[in-house]
Design a protein around this motif. Structure first.
Motif: not given
Ligand code: TXA
Ligand code: MG
Length: 319
Positions: A149, A152-153
């Motif tokens: 997570h 990804d960002q």
């Protein structure tokens, strides 16, 4: 691109140089910097695109550090630290001068927390400074509960992600402040209010619900996915919205919707909390137009999940 690994020494080196490292905790992944170095802390705000009026939690290696960074500490705060640290609890206490004002957005109190994750505790013990760390997501978006997570960002904006696997609690810490009358819960979270009340007696709830918060950062649209989220009774929502265009976040029951995520087939709010942010992310990434979510039972961690659902479904224009 960030490297992901379990190398505490590498994390230590980067942090000592004033760089950012994503760290695992039992609640969610944090985006950490040396809390005593204002230049390093400023990078957190830049990378997250977070307004500087929103203060950061300071993570400490052990409960004894409460008095090193906090002052005017109420007995009830000490009792909670003794009972629940390391754990998913943040205590708001007077700030010692050594903590830069940027960390607390100029507020006289600092949020302190001793996180319960073996890798991050090892890291904190190896450092001679505490770590300022908000959740490692772009401001206003869903908190990360896996290294993937974070990658990804924020992967292209930070050098290293310390891989501690998936978070065991899955929602952020409970935040408790104090006044003359006793404890005040400012954010529900991974530690249940009933557990807190067992130690310090009745607490009051002061969860900000307006878009113009009294407590900075408790913005109404926090935790929001990119897709519009409607929270309520799923049967009613599915009667109103076309199921084939919806991502359905169900607590326990199988709704036979084409895009659905079930939080806890056994009906356990702890399991639901662990899966909650992953579930929202999964649905947000599917070819759906909106997300329909149901409130979970208010028992256990249910209240904290429902609080996040209410915020995530708040008007996106507030973001
Ligand atoms: O579980 C957690 O608390 C995670 C992990 C990484 O420790 N951290 C986290 O941080 O959720 P963040 O920044 O995403 O949320 C912290 C909240 C913000 O809403 C902030 O406004 C509030 O805590 N906060 C922090 N320091 C504060 C202070 N001195 N006074 C009032 N509110 C404070
Ligand atoms: Mg956050």
């Amino acid at each position: 691109m960030a490297r992901t690994g379990k190398d505490i020494n590498k994390a230590k080196e980067l942090l000592a140089m004033g760089e950012l490292v994503a760290i695992p905790t039992e609640t969610v992944y944090g985006l950490a910097a040396n809390a005593l170095n204002a230049d390093a802390v400023l990078k957190i705000f830049r990378v997250k695109n977070r307004p500087e009026f929103d203060p950061l939690i300071v993570h400490i290696s052990s409960p004894d550090k409460l008095e090193l960074y906090g002052e005017h500490i109420p007995e009830k705060a000490k009792d909670l630290a003794k009972a629940f640290w390391p754990g998913p609890l943040t205590l708001l206490v007077g700030k010692k001068n050594i903590i830069p004002d940027l960390v607390t957005a100029g507020l006289p109190e600092v949020g302190l927390r001793c996180p319960d994750h073996p890798l991050t505790r090892g890291l904190l013990e190896a450092l001679d400074f505490p770590l300022a760390a908000p959740s490692a997501n772009p401001f206003g978006y869903i908190s990360p509960t896996t290294p993937g997570h974070v990658a990804d960002q924020l992967g292209d904006r930070i050098p290293y992600i310390l891989d501690g696997g998936p978070c065991s609690v899955g929602i952020e810490s409970t935040i408790v402040g104090f006044d003359k009358e006793g404890g005040i819960v400012l954010r529900t979270g991974g530690l249940k209010i009933a557990d807190i009340e067992n130690v310090i007696g009745k607490v009051r709830l002061r969860i900000a619900t307006s878009s113009n918060p009294k407590v900075p950062g408790q913005l109404q649209s926090h935790y929001a996915p990119k897709k519009k989220l409607h929270a309520g009774n799923l049967e009613q929502l599915l009667a109103r919205y076309p199921a084939h265009r919806a991502g359905v976040l169900s607590f326990q029951k199988d709704r036979h919707a084409p895009f659905q995520y079930i939080l806890s087939p056994s009906g356990d709010t702890g399991e639901a909390a662990r899966n909650f942010f992953s579930g929202l992310r999964t649905l947000d990434a599917l070819p759906v137009e909106f997300i329909l979510a149901e409130y979970v039972p208010d028992t256990g961690l249910g209240q904290a999940i429902n609080d996040r659902l209410r915020r995530a479904s708040a008007n996106r224009e507030l973001d």
